[in-house]
Design a protein around this motif. Sequence first.
Motif, PDB file in Angstrom:
ATOM      1  N   PHE A   1       9.403   8.372  -9.230  1.00 22.36           N
ATOM      2  CA  PHE A   1       9.987   7.251  -8.901  1.00 22.36           C
ATOM      3  C   PHE A   1      11.236   7.574  -7.755  1.00 22.36           C
ATOM      4  O   PHE A   1      11.180   6.678  -6.671  1.00 22.36           O
ATOM      5  N   ALA A   2      11.961   8.449  -7.717  1.00 24.67           N
ATOM      6  CA  ALA A   2      12.766   8.889  -6.726  1.00 24.67           C
ATOM      7  C   ALA A   2      12.383   8.935  -5.304  1.00 24.67           C
ATOM      8  O   ALA A   2      12.760   8.441  -4.602  1.00 24.67           O
ATOM      9  N   VAL A   3      11.313   9.555  -5.303  1.00 24.76           N
ATOM     10  CA  VAL A   3      10.611   9.982  -3.846  1.00 24.76           C
ATOM     11  C   VAL A   3      10.311   8.572  -3.328  1.00 24.76           C
ATOM     12  O   VAL A   3      10.752   8.258  -2.180  1.00 24.76           O
ATOM     13  N   VAL A   4       9.635   7.632  -4.011  1.00 24.81           N
ATOM     14  CA  VAL A   4       9.323   6.347  -3.308  1.00 24.81           C
ATOM     15  C   VAL A   4      10.680   5.682  -3.108  1.00 24.81           C
ATOM     16  O   VAL A   4      10.708   4.792  -2.049  1.00 24.81           O
ATOM     17  N   HIS A   5      11.554   5.541  -4.224  1.00 16.68           N
ATOM     18  CA  HIS A   5      12.887   4.883  -3.880  1.00 16.68           C
ATOM     19  C   HIS A   5      13.630   5.300  -2.632  1.00 16.68           C
ATOM     20  O   HIS A   5      13.935   4.325  -1.942  1.00 16.68           O
ATOM     21  N   CYS A   6      13.836   6.484  -2.294  1.00 16.12           N
ATOM     22  CA  CYS A   6      14.337   6.936  -1.384  1.00 16.12           C
ATOM     23  C   CYS A   6      13.708   6.670  -0.084  1.00 16.12           C
ATOM     24  O   CYS A   6      14.345   6.111   0.922  1.00 16.12           O
TER      25      CYS A   6
ATOM     26  N   SER B   1      12.631  15.178 -13.308  1.00 15.25           N
ATOM     27  CA  SER B   1      11.230  15.826 -13.166  1.00 15.25           C
ATOM     28  C   SER B   1      10.318  15.096 -13.341  1.00 15.25           C
ATOM     29  O   SER B   1      10.277  13.842 -14.083  1.00 15.25           O
ATOM     30  N   GLY B   2       8.934  15.117 -13.118  1.00 18.42           N
ATOM     31  CA  GLY B   2       7.751  14.451 -13.537  1.00 18.42           C
ATOM     32  C   GLY B   2       7.866  13.027 -12.943  1.00 18.42           C
ATOM     33  O   GLY B   2       8.159  12.845 -11.875  1.00 18.42           O
ATOM     34  N   PRO B   3       7.601  11.835 -13.842  1.00 18.74           N
ATOM     35  CA  PRO B   3       7.526  10.710 -13.355  1.00 18.74           C
ATOM     36  C   PRO B   3       8.833  10.157 -12.779  1.00 18.74           C
ATOM     37  O   PRO B   3       8.959   9.354 -11.942  1.00 18.74           O
ATOM     38  N   VAL B   4      10.080  10.817 -13.376  1.00 23.81           N
ATOM     39  CA  VAL B   4      11.408  10.567 -12.524  1.00 23.81           C
ATOM     40  C   VAL B   4      11.565  10.965 -11.153  1.00 23.81           C
ATOM     41  O   VAL B   4      11.964  10.096 -10.116  1.00 23.81           O
ATOM     42  N   ARG B   5      11.001  11.956 -10.810  1.00 23.89           N
ATOM     43  CA  ARG B   5      10.869  12.449  -9.250  1.00 23.89           C
ATOM     44  C   ARG B   5       9.896  11.843  -8.643  1.00 23.89           C
ATOM     45  O   ARG B   5      10.260  11.293  -7.452  1.00 23.89           O
TER      46      ARG B   5
ATOM     47  N   GLY C   1      19.401   7.756  -5.860  1.00 22.90           N
ATOM     48  CA  GLY C   1      17.943   8.215  -5.446  1.00 22.90           C
ATOM     49  C   GLY C   1      17.740  10.010  -5.472  1.00 22.90           C
ATOM     50  O   GLY C   1      16.934  10.385  -5.886  1.00 22.90           O
ATOM     51  N   ILE C   2      18.746  10.286  -4.598  1.00 24.82           N
ATOM     52  CA  ILE C   2      18.730  11.793  -4.322  1.00 24.82           C
ATOM     53  C   ILE C   2      19.142  12.592  -5.572  1.00 24.82           C
ATOM     54  O   ILE C   2      18.580  13.627  -5.867  1.00 24.82           O
ATOM     55  N   ALA C   3      19.923  11.921  -6.242  1.00 22.02           N
ATOM     56  CA  ALA C   3      20.514  12.564  -7.554  1.00 22.02           C
ATOM     57  C   ALA C   3      19.294  12.616  -8.638  1.00 22.02           C
ATOM     58  O   ALA C   3      18.928  13.502  -9.308  1.00 22.02           O
ATOM     59  N   LEU C   4      18.386  11.520  -8.603  1.00 19.85           N
ATOM     60  CA  LEU C   4      17.379  11.410  -9.432  1.00 19.85           C
ATOM     61  C   LEU C   4      16.165  12.453  -8.926  1.00 19.85           C
ATOM     62  O   LEU C   4      15.485  13.163  -9.919  1.00 19.85           O
ATOM     63  N   LEU C   5      16.233  12.693  -7.610  1.00 17.88           N
ATOM     64  CA  LEU C   5      15.079  13.522  -7.293  1.00 17.88           C
ATOM     65  C   LEU C   5      15.526  14.951  -7.601  1.00 17.88           C
ATOM     66  O   LEU C   5      14.713  15.897  -7.740  1.00 17.88           O
TER      67      LEU C   5
END
Length: 621
Positions: free
Chosen positions: A574-579, A568-572, A560-564
């Motif tokens: 997703f990553a914020v909620v995931h972490c 960028s955009g929608p991926v971030r 999740g941190i790697a995605l964050l």
Amino acid sequence: MNRYPLWKNLLIGLVLIWGLIYTLPNFYGEVPAVQVSSAKATLKLDATVVSDRVASVLKEAGIEHDGVFSDPGSVRARFASTDIQLRAKDAIERAFNPDASDPSYVVALNLLPASPTWLSSIHALPMYLGLDLRGGVHFLLEVDMPGALTKRLDATTGDLRTLMRDKNVRHAGITREGNTVIVRFRDAEQREAGRRAIQDSTAELQLTERNDGADDFKLLATLTAQAQQTMRDFAIKQNITTLHNRINELGVAEPVIQQQGANRIVVQLPGVQDVAKAKDILGRTATLEVRMVDDTPGLLEQALNGSVPFGTELYTERGGSPLLVKKQVVLTGDRLTDAQPGFDGQTNEAAVHLTLDAAGARIFRDVTRESVGKRMAILLIEKGKGEVVTAPVIRSEIGGGRVQISGRMTTTEANDVALLLRAGSLAAPMEIIEERTVGPSLGAENIEKGFNSTLWGFLAIAVFMCAYYALFGVVSSIALAANLLMLVALLSLLQATLTLPGIAAMALTLGMAIDANVLINERIRDELRNGASPQAAIAAGYDRAWGTILDSNVTSLIAGIALLVFGSGPVRGFAVVHCLGILTSMFSAILVSRMLINFIYGRRRKIDSLSIGQVWKPGND
């Protein structure tokens, strides 16, 4: 005995109550509102005065409202329906902007949270919703890089004329042809002198020689590739900063403004209803100019009587006093490289510190040397109309490219002036090449689908857990609900922006969160199969499953941190909620579920069995 101390039970209970309180604002929704903010750089919005005036205008028009609220940059009135909102906007627009061609205030449609006042008073606010959930407008802007390059080369042409004059180098004319600046000389000796002067002055120009006749010696100057790239990067960053400042006038919560490709900027404005107003604000073109004030006795009175002297213009400075300014532009904002608020070293008054480029420093030095004791006006020119940002008196010659503006300014005003000077104008022109509007109905449909997917996912998990693990499954389901509660509360507290990918991450978090309870329940079953007593099985199940739960959640958190970091955009989103979901799941699965199990079984010394579903003993299969 499986018991938590009283302080730990109270702490977990307080955390759950906190989660419930900060989740509540998300269930109240939003109501239509009208926002009033300043449309001019020199007009400071007094929230108290404007609030009273808005309330008075609405009362005179017979329009009911649900309250008038203010913040440092705007005033907002809340209404019961969009019909009332539109009537109120028209009434406020007529009262605040009698001259529609020269508006002093931005009156825009907006949305406000419908949360009760007591929740707002403790900063319990709803999550921001992204464009796909709330509706709004999406713009794709293209920066005119060839135009920015032309503008830069025109400025370079003027710089070279000044340089040749300062170095006493005789030339036969300096012109720009396409992307090349051509300096003509009568002989090779003067051309060589010009080359040395240019090379000593700047490293951004690439010089080549050309001879077109016996007495036509040319020096061709083009910007180096590095200088052109630096100019492009600066233009994009400056334009993004300026767009942020302008969009603040609309009061948009969490706007998305980011670079796309080499010369494009994406702007997403969730919740904006007034698309025309948004386009008007984004499309502004503003420039900064430095001019001299004409303090000749009697001319100001003549101008006030309607006869403005030739070569001058009449303006009003910050305090409301009239000011006669010469039309001749001394310096433009292109020469300004930085502007920061600070303090005067001698008087300790608030001041603004400016930094000019090399050419600007030379021009400013010459002007201030000749104009000691006179006033200099700094203007922001927008839509053909100018506003005086500040008009200080020149105390002495100012060299070195560092300028200080001070006098009769508060610290807040110094910050405002620095911001205006630093980012008041676009570094390069832009045009809107793509525009998409997402209606509120589509956003509401997305919210409903996302909510239903999360709800049905939760119910499916809860039914399975209750059927397979009996009472322990019920406790796991309650812990899962607490996890969802904590996750929404955290997102609301952080004022994160929830998008469709975020809802997907929330649904995924439910599936991942229950995994910890499955590990705990299966571990308790293993202990019971091995002959442990129910109390010992509960203690061993939670203690021994902890290591496995930690390992699995840490590996998911790393992803999740790697995605964050790299997304960028929608991926971030997703990553914020995931972490955050991983962190809340560890709290709920371990602490909340065990607290509930302790309440059920912890006070009983003798327990015959646990309601954890069928426990198959060894040898029974």
